[in-house]
Design a protein around this motif. Structure first.
Motif, PDB file in Angstrom:
ATOM      1  N   ALA A   1       4.833  13.762  12.013  1.00 33.23           N
ATOM      2  CA  ALA A   1       6.176  14.129  12.475  1.00 33.23           C
ATOM      3  C   ALA A   1       7.265  13.258  11.859  1.00 33.23           C
ATOM      4  N   ASP A   2       7.070  12.913  10.584  1.00 37.26           N
ATOM      5  CA  ASP A   2       8.056  12.076   9.898  1.00 37.26           C
ATOM      6  C   ASP A   2       8.546  12.712   8.599  1.00 37.26           C
ATOM      7  N   GLY A   3       8.287  14.000   8.449  1.00 32.88           N
ATOM      8  CA  GLY A   3       8.713  14.695   7.247  1.00 32.88           C
ATOM      9  C   GLY A   3       7.775  14.552   6.072  1.00 32.88           C
ATOM     10  N   SER A   4       6.642  13.861   6.252  1.00 34.76           N
ATOM     11  CA  SER A   4       5.761  13.602   5.110  1.00 34.76           C
ATOM     12  C   SER A   4       5.003  14.832   4.641  1.00 34.76           C
ATOM     13  N   GLU A   5       5.046  15.930   5.417  1.00 35.31           N
ATOM     14  CA  GLU A   5       4.441  17.156   4.896  1.00 35.31           C
ATOM     15  C   GLU A   5       5.239  17.698   3.713  1.00 35.31           C
ATOM     16  N   TYR A   6       6.449  17.183   3.517  1.00 30.76           N
ATOM     17  CA  TYR A   6       7.248  17.568   2.358  1.00 30.76           C
ATOM     18  C   TYR A   6       7.128  16.552   1.223  1.00 30.76           C
ATOM     19  N   ARG A   7       6.162  15.647   1.362  1.00 29.97           N
ATOM     20  CA  ARG A   7       5.886  14.682   0.292  1.00 29.97           C
ATOM     21  C   ARG A   7       4.415  14.673  -0.090  1.00 29.97           C
ATOM     22  N   GLY A   8       3.529  14.726   0.920  1.00 25.41           N
ATOM     23  CA  GLY A   8       2.100  14.610   0.663  1.00 25.41           C
ATOM     24  C   GLY A   8       1.722  13.202   0.259  1.00 25.41           C
ATOM     25  N   ARG A   9       0.545  13.068  -0.371  1.00 24.13           N
ATOM     26  CA  ARG A   9       0.083  11.771  -0.874  1.00 24.13           C
ATOM     27  C   ARG A   9       0.129  10.721   0.222  1.00 24.13           C
ATOM     28  N   TYR A  10      -0.677  10.924   1.252  1.00 23.51           N
ATOM     29  CA  TYR A  10      -0.635  10.051   2.426  1.00 23.51           C
ATOM     30  C   TYR A  10      -1.429   8.757   2.248  1.00 23.51           C
ATOM     31  N   GLY A  11      -2.132   8.633   1.139  1.00 22.08           N
ATOM     32  CA  GLY A  11      -3.008   7.479   0.964  1.00 22.08           C
ATOM     33  C   GLY A  11      -4.383   7.690   1.559  1.00 22.08           C
ATOM     34  N   LEU A  12      -4.717   8.938   1.871  1.00 24.45           N
ATOM     35  CA  LEU A  12      -6.027   9.277   2.430  1.00 24.45           C
ATOM     36  C   LEU A  12      -6.842  10.017   1.382  1.00 24.45           C
ATOM     37  N   SER A  13      -8.156   9.884   1.481  1.00 23.46           N
ATOM     38  CA  SER A  13      -9.037  10.596   0.558  1.00 23.46           C
ATOM     39  C   SER A  13      -9.208  12.046   1.001  1.00 23.46           C
ATOM     40  N   VAL A  14      -9.772  12.849   0.120  1.00 17.82           N
ATOM     41  CA  VAL A  14     -10.078  14.225   0.480  1.00 17.82           C
ATOM     42  C   VAL A  14     -11.038  14.262   1.666  1.00 17.82           C
TER      43      VAL A  14
ATOM     44  N   ALA B   1      -2.544  26.151  10.906  1.00 12.45           N
ATOM     45  CA  ALA B   1      -3.027  24.781  10.753  1.00 12.45           C
ATOM     46  C   ALA B   1      -2.111  24.087   9.747  1.00 12.45           C
ATOM     47  N   GLY B   2      -1.231  23.269  10.247  1.00  6.99           N
ATOM     48  CA  GLY B   2      -0.315  22.550   9.374  1.00  6.99           C
ATOM     49  C   GLY B   2      -0.987  21.364   8.712  1.00  6.99           C
ATOM     50  N   PRO B   3      -0.306  20.713   7.779  1.00 10.44           N
ATOM     51  CA  PRO B   3      -0.876  19.581   7.051  1.00 10.44           C
ATOM     52  C   PRO B   3      -0.915  18.315   7.903  1.00 10.44           C
ATOM     53  N   TYR B   4      -1.596  17.326   7.387  1.00 13.51           N
ATOM     54  CA  TYR B   4      -1.687  16.028   8.061  1.00 13.51           C
ATOM     55  C   TYR B   4      -0.302  15.484   8.370  1.00 13.51           C
ATOM     56  N   GLY B   5       0.627  15.661   7.450  1.00  9.36           N
ATOM     57  CA  GLY B   5       1.970  15.131   7.648  1.00  9.36           C
ATOM     58  C   GLY B   5       2.687  15.720   8.842  1.00  9.36           C
ATOM     59  N   ALA B   6       2.334  16.945   9.244  1.00  6.79           N
ATOM     60  CA  ALA B   6       2.965  17.539  10.419  1.00  6.79           C
ATOM     61  C   ALA B   6       2.623  16.745  11.675  1.00  6.79           C
ATOM     62  N   MET B   7       1.395  16.234  11.750  1.00 10.06           N
ATOM     63  CA  MET B   7       0.995  15.405  12.884  1.00 10.06           C
ATOM     64  C   MET B   7       1.802  14.112  12.924  1.00 10.06           C
TER      65      MET B   7
ATOM     66  N   THR C   1       8.486  22.719  -4.786  1.00 14.82           N
ATOM     67  CA  THR C   1       9.818  22.556  -5.366  1.00 14.82           C
ATOM     68  C   THR C   1       9.735  23.004  -6.813  1.00 14.82           C
ATOM     69  N   GLY C   2      10.434  24.062  -7.155  1.00 10.31           N
ATOM     70  CA  GLY C   2      10.330  24.598  -8.503  1.00 10.31           C
ATOM     71  C   GLY C   2       8.926  25.085  -8.777  1.00 10.31           C
ATOM     72  N   ASP C   3       8.344  24.644  -9.888  1.00  6.24           N
ATOM     73  CA  ASP C   3       6.985  25.063 -10.256  1.00  6.24           C
ATOM     74  C   ASP C   3       5.969  23.979  -9.958  1.00  6.24           C
ATOM     75  N   ARG C   4       6.287  23.125  -8.970  1.00  4.06           N
ATOM     76  CA  ARG C   4       5.410  22.011  -8.607  1.00  4.06           C
ATOM     77  C   ARG C   4       5.179  21.991  -7.103  1.00  4.06           C
ATOM     78  N   THR C   5       4.033  21.420  -6.710  1.00  2.00           N
ATOM     79  CA  THR C   5       3.852  21.125  -5.296  1.00  2.00           C
ATOM     80  C   THR C   5       4.848  20.048  -4.900  1.00  2.00           C
ATOM     81  N   ARG C   6       4.990  19.809  -3.615  1.00  2.83           N
ATOM     82  CA  ARG C   6       5.909  18.752  -3.170  1.00  2.83           C
ATOM     83  C   ARG C   6       5.477  17.378  -3.676  1.00  2.83           C
ATOM     84  N   ALA C   7       4.182  17.237  -3.969  1.00  2.00           N
ATOM     85  CA  ALA C   7       3.687  15.977  -4.515  1.00  2.00           C
ATOM     86  C   ALA C   7       3.836  15.906  -6.024  1.00  2.00           C
TER      87      ALA C   7
END
Length: 313
Positions: free
Chosen positions: A136-149, A128-134, A203-209
């Protein structure tokens, strides 16, 4: 038929049996499904990526899974990473058909296990990939989509319900870029009767966000459904510090499967930069607490065979 593998299809046994197997020692994961499909000549250039072949070439998906089992993987991950109700709907595939394709992703992995001549148990992880995978614009490597939990939980829950009904051994909640999506996935996986692993892209010791990785791992420390925590689709060098950190923060088995070390360019839909994945790193990850060890994008069966030698050595 692989008699051992066929027993893993028991939805009342698979999850607890996998947790017990992790307690006994490390298991080997597969590598990148997409690169194995592309190596076989399949075009994955559209926004459904490998999920498109669930509908068009299920035999190719089965063969790719089998290649990893035969290379030495104990666990393969289904072709459902980018398979979502919303993504398939954009291609004119209705909800009923989408649910059938999600279930098929688990079935194909089971069939690949049954076709593999192996004396060891073989397991299936439903991806089950992240929302960003759906997107298909590379945003799974950024996160913070502007959506709530809550928004993210509503997105993930229906797909996880269908995948769980197909009785995989574990849900692979993978390539998670930030804490909000991790919280949503943990809520969505609750009560489904199938254990999960939670794996961040970092990335390093941080999430992509940009959040501290220790905080990310801590989310799963008290989640009973989660049997392993770790990282995937990151630079292999980042895995070196992440594995012992995940073990220390959670006390759970660690899952680690970095990519080749190249970077994904969403605009050109290509991987760029040098390859850094070295199978010899696998033994160090094992010694640091990793119990599920493999590769992600651009890591193929040949590399996984070498990982298996390191992990079992």
């Amino acid at each position: 038929m692989n008699e051992v593998a066929s027993t893993r299809a028991d939805p009342g046994n698979g999850g607890s049996a996998l947790a017990a197997a992790l307690a006994r020692g490390p298991l080997v994961l597969d590598g990148g499904l997409s690169n194995q499909l592309e190596a076989a000549g399949h075009d994955l250039s559209d926004d459904l990526w490998s999920a498109r072949l669930l509908a068009e070439r299920p035999d190719a998906v089965r063969s790719a899974h089998r290649a990893y089992y035969e290379a030495g993987a104990d666990v393969v991950t289904t072709a459902s990473y980018q398979a979502t109700f919303e993504g398939f709907a954009r291609h004119g595939i209705d909800a009923v058909s989408t649910a059938e394709l999600l279930r098929l992703s688990v079935t194909l992995a089971r069939e690949a296990a049954a076709l593999t001549a192996a004396e060891r148990p073989l397991w299936v992880a439903a991806s089950a990939g992240p929302y960003g995978a759906m997107l298909a614009d590379g945003s799974e490597y950024r996160g913070r989509y502007g959506l709530s939990v809550a928004d993210l939980e509503r997105f993930h829950r229906p797909r996880l319900e269908v995948l769980s009904d197909a009785a995989p051994d574990v849900l692979a909640l993978e390539t998670v870029p930030d804490l909000d999506e991790a919280r949503a996935l943990l809520r969505a996986a609750r009560g489904l009767g199938v254990p999960a692993w939670l794996s961040f892209t970092v990335t390093g010791d941080r999430t992509r966000a940009g959040q501290p990785l220790a905080e990310a791992f801590a989310l799963a420390a008290d989640a009973d459904e989660v049997i392993a925590v770790g990282v995937n689709c990151c630079d292999p060098r980042d895995a070196d510090a992440a594995v012992p950190l995940a073990a220390r923060v959670t006390g759970k088995p660690v899952v680690v499967y970095p990519n080749s070390g190249e970077s994904w360019d969403a605009a050109s839909r290509t991987w760029q930069g040098p390859t850094r994945f070295a199978p010899r790193q696998a033994s160090a990850w094992r010694d640091a607490g990793a119990r599920l060890v493999g590769g992600c994008c651009r890591v193929g069966p040949e590399a996984i065979a070498k990982v298996a030698e390191e992990v079992r050595g």
